[in-house]
Design a protein around this motif. Structure first.
Motif, PDB file in Angstrom:
ATOM      1  N   MET A 135       0.817  -1.175   0.000  1.00  0.00           N
ATOM      2  CA  MET A 135       0.000   0.000   0.000  1.00  0.00           C
ATOM      3  C   MET A 135       0.874   1.257   0.000  1.00  0.00           C
ATOM      4  O   MET A 135       0.616   2.190  -0.725  1.00  0.00           O
ATOM      5  CB  MET A 135      -0.902  -0.004   1.229  1.00  0.00           C
ATOM      6  CG  MET A 135      -1.784   1.196   1.321  1.00  0.00           C
ATOM      7  SD  MET A 135      -2.869   1.000   2.728  1.00  0.00           S
ATOM      8  CE  MET A 135      -3.261   2.686   3.004  1.00  0.00           C
ATOM      9  N   ILE A 136       1.929   1.271   0.810  1.00  0.00           N
ATOM     10  CA  ILE A 136       2.787   2.444   0.872  1.00  0.00           C
ATOM     11  C   ILE A 136       3.580   2.578  -0.424  1.00  0.00           C
ATOM     12  O   ILE A 136       3.853   3.680  -0.870  1.00  0.00           O
ATOM     13  CB  ILE A 136       3.716   2.368   2.104  1.00  0.00           C
ATOM     14  CG1 ILE A 136       2.872   2.480   3.364  1.00  0.00           C
ATOM     15  CG2 ILE A 136       4.757   3.462   2.082  1.00  0.00           C
ATOM     16  CD1 ILE A 136       3.642   2.305   4.641  1.00  0.00           C
ATOM     17  N   GLY A 137       3.924   1.473  -1.045  1.00  0.00           N
ATOM     18  CA  GLY A 137       4.684   1.514  -2.285  1.00  0.00           C
ATOM     19  C   GLY A 137       3.890   2.080  -3.439  1.00  0.00           C
ATOM     20  O   GLY A 137       4.450   2.461  -4.455  1.00  0.00           O
ATOM     21  N   ASN A 138       2.577   2.141  -3.313  1.00  0.00           N
ATOM     22  CA  ASN A 138       1.735   2.647  -4.388  1.00  0.00           C
ATOM     23  C   ASN A 138       1.538   4.155  -4.332  1.00  0.00           C
ATOM     24  O   ASN A 138       0.838   4.709  -5.169  1.00  0.00           O
ATOM     25  CB  ASN A 138       0.364   1.968  -4.343  1.00  0.00           C
ATOM     26  CG  ASN A 138       0.463   0.476  -4.593  1.00  0.00           C
ATOM     27  OD1 ASN A 138       1.400   0.013  -5.222  1.00  0.00           O
ATOM     28  ND2 ASN A 138      -0.499  -0.265  -4.089  1.00  0.00           N
ATOM     29  N   LYS A 159       2.227   8.015  -4.895  1.00  0.00           N
ATOM     30  CA  LYS A 159       2.950   8.826  -5.862  1.00  0.00           C
ATOM     31  C   LYS A 159       3.610   9.987  -5.122  1.00  0.00           C
ATOM     32  O   LYS A 159       3.239  10.322  -4.001  1.00  0.00           O
ATOM     33  CB  LYS A 159       1.978   9.318  -6.911  1.00  0.00           C
ATOM     34  CG  LYS A 159       1.358   8.183  -7.697  1.00  0.00           C
ATOM     35  CD  LYS A 159       0.327   8.669  -8.670  1.00  0.00           C
ATOM     36  CE  LYS A 159      -0.258   7.469  -9.386  1.00  0.00           C
ATOM     37  NZ  LYS A 159      -1.653   7.613  -9.673  1.00  0.00           N
ATOM     38  N   PRO A 160       4.611  10.609  -5.713  1.00  0.00           N
ATOM     39  CA  PRO A 160       5.318  11.708  -5.030  1.00  0.00           C
ATOM     40  C   PRO A 160       4.382  12.840  -4.593  1.00  0.00           C
ATOM     41  O   PRO A 160       4.557  13.417  -3.525  1.00  0.00           O
ATOM     42  CB  PRO A 160       6.323  12.187  -6.063  1.00  0.00           C
ATOM     43  CG  PRO A 160       6.555  11.016  -6.945  1.00  0.00           C
ATOM     44  CD  PRO A 160       5.257  10.271  -6.981  1.00  0.00           C
ATOM     45  N   LEU A 161       3.384  13.175  -5.400  1.00  0.00           N
ATOM     46  CA  LEU A 161       2.452  14.239  -5.035  1.00  0.00           C
ATOM     47  C   LEU A 161       1.653  13.860  -3.792  1.00  0.00           C
ATOM     48  O   LEU A 161       1.406  14.699  -2.917  1.00  0.00           O
ATOM     49  CB  LEU A 161       1.517  14.546  -6.205  1.00  0.00           C
ATOM     50  CG  LEU A 161       0.505  15.672  -5.958  1.00  0.00           C
ATOM     51  CD1 LEU A 161       1.244  16.981  -5.691  1.00  0.00           C
ATOM     52  CD2 LEU A 161      -0.428  15.816  -7.133  1.00  0.00           C
ATOM     53  N   ILE A 200       2.661  11.863  -1.373  1.00  0.00           N
ATOM     54  CA  ILE A 200       3.582  11.922  -0.229  1.00  0.00           C
ATOM     55  C   ILE A 200       3.746  13.366   0.234  1.00  0.00           C
ATOM     56  O   ILE A 200       3.717  13.655   1.432  1.00  0.00           O
ATOM     57  CB  ILE A 200       4.934  11.285  -0.596  1.00  0.00           C
ATOM     58  CG1 ILE A 200       4.753   9.785  -0.839  1.00  0.00           C
ATOM     59  CG2 ILE A 200       5.954  11.525   0.505  1.00  0.00           C
ATOM     60  CD1 ILE A 200       5.973   9.093  -1.380  1.00  0.00           C
ATOM     61  N   VAL A 201       3.905  14.298  -0.719  1.00  0.00           N
ATOM     62  CA  VAL A 201       4.027  15.718  -0.367  1.00  0.00           C
ATOM     63  C   VAL A 201       2.759  16.202   0.322  1.00  0.00           C
ATOM     64  O   VAL A 201       2.816  16.961   1.304  1.00  0.00           O
ATOM     65  CB  VAL A 201       4.346  16.562  -1.625  1.00  0.00           C
ATOM     66  CG1 VAL A 201       4.241  18.050  -1.334  1.00  0.00           C
ATOM     67  CG2 VAL A 201       5.717  16.208  -2.164  1.00  0.00           C
ATOM     68  N   LEU A 202       1.611  15.774  -0.145  1.00  0.00           N
ATOM     69  CA  LEU A 202       0.341  16.165   0.466  1.00  0.00           C
ATOM     70  C   LEU A 202       0.231  15.630   1.893  1.00  0.00           C
ATOM     71  O   LEU A 202      -0.199  16.356   2.803  1.00  0.00           O
ATOM     72  CB  LEU A 202      -0.835  15.653  -0.383  1.00  0.00           C
ATOM     73  CG  LEU A 202      -2.222  16.037   0.101  1.00  0.00           C
ATOM     74  CD1 LEU A 202      -2.400  17.544   0.049  1.00  0.00           C
ATOM     75  CD2 LEU A 202      -3.276  15.339  -0.723  1.00  0.00           C
ATOM     76  N   ILE A 203       0.637  14.403   2.124  1.00  0.00           N
ATOM     77  CA  ILE A 203       0.603  13.822   3.473  1.00  0.00           C
ATOM     78  C   ILE A 203       1.538  14.590   4.408  1.00  0.00           C
ATOM     79  O   ILE A 203       1.187  14.905   5.542  1.00  0.00           O
ATOM     80  CB  ILE A 203       0.962  12.318   3.416  1.00  0.00           C
ATOM     81  CG1 ILE A 203      -0.159  11.552   2.737  1.00  0.00           C
ATOM     82  CG2 ILE A 203       1.224  11.778   4.818  1.00  0.00           C
ATOM     83  CD1 ILE A 203       0.177  10.119   2.429  1.00  0.00           C
ATOM     84  N   ILE A 204       2.731  14.920   3.930  1.00  0.00           N
ATOM     85  CA  ILE A 204       3.688  15.684   4.748  1.00  0.00           C
ATOM     86  C   ILE A 204       3.128  17.064   5.074  1.00  0.00           C
ATOM     87  O   ILE A 204       3.269  17.556   6.195  1.00  0.00           O
ATOM     88  CB  ILE A 204       5.057  15.765   4.040  1.00  0.00           C
ATOM     89  CG1 ILE A 204       5.693  14.383   4.009  1.00  0.00           C
ATOM     90  CG2 ILE A 204       5.971  16.769   4.725  1.00  0.00           C
ATOM     91  CD1 ILE A 204       6.961  14.300   3.180  1.00  0.00           C
ATOM     92  N   ALA A 205       2.465  17.714   4.103  1.00  0.00           N
ATOM     93  CA  ALA A 205       1.883  19.036   4.335  1.00  0.00           C
ATOM     94  C   ALA A 205       0.774  18.965   5.384  1.00  0.00           C
ATOM     95  O   ALA A 205       0.674  19.841   6.256  1.00  0.00           O
ATOM     96  CB  ALA A 205       1.350  19.605   3.023  1.00  0.00           C
ATOM     97  N   VAL A 206      -0.052  17.930   5.337  1.00  0.00           N
ATOM     98  CA  VAL A 206      -1.124  17.778   6.324  1.00  0.00           C
ATOM     99  C   VAL A 206      -0.540  17.545   7.713  1.00  0.00           C
ATOM    100  O   VAL A 206      -0.999  18.131   8.700  1.00  0.00           O
ATOM    101  CB  VAL A 206      -2.077  16.630   5.917  1.00  0.00           C
ATOM    102  CG1 VAL A 206      -3.022  16.276   7.043  1.00  0.00           C
ATOM    103  CG2 VAL A 206      -2.850  17.004   4.670  1.00  0.00           C
TER     104      VAL A 206
END
Length: 97
Positions: A1-4, A6-8, A10-16
């Motif tokens: 699940m984590i391997g699926n 996309k970079p965008l 991941i950036v959104l999760i970090i921003a949240v």
């Protein structure tokens, strides 16, 4: 699940996460997570060592066997951090006012 991811995404999760916890809390949270991981790792090593010592065959007789000396084990803190080390197995006295 984590391997699926996309970079965008991941950036959104970090921003949240940054918005939820704030920039000031994140280094403290990461530091405490690292300390917890080190403590868990050292305790796991200690448990493996205790199991290996108990499983080792001994040639002592019953008369030569003495009870082991009771010494309080201490959870080791991060290097330089002496405030978070605590003895294991001892009850802390509680004070009520």
């Amino acid at each position: 699940m984590i391997g699926n991811l996309k970079p965008l995404e991941i950036v959104l999760i970090i921003a949240v996460i940054l918005l939820l916890f704030g920039a000031k809390k994140l280094p403290d949270m990461a530091r405490s997570l690292g300390k917890s991981a080190r403590i868990l790792k050292s305790e796991a090593k200690a448990m493996k060592k205790d199991d290996a010592d108990a499983a080792a065959p001994t040639t002592e007789t019953v008369a030569d066997t003495a009870p082991p000396a009771t010494s309080a084990r201490t959870i080791q803190a991060a290097p330089g951090d002496v405030t978070s080390s605590r003895p294991v197995g001892e009850a802390k006295p509680t004070t009520q006012s």
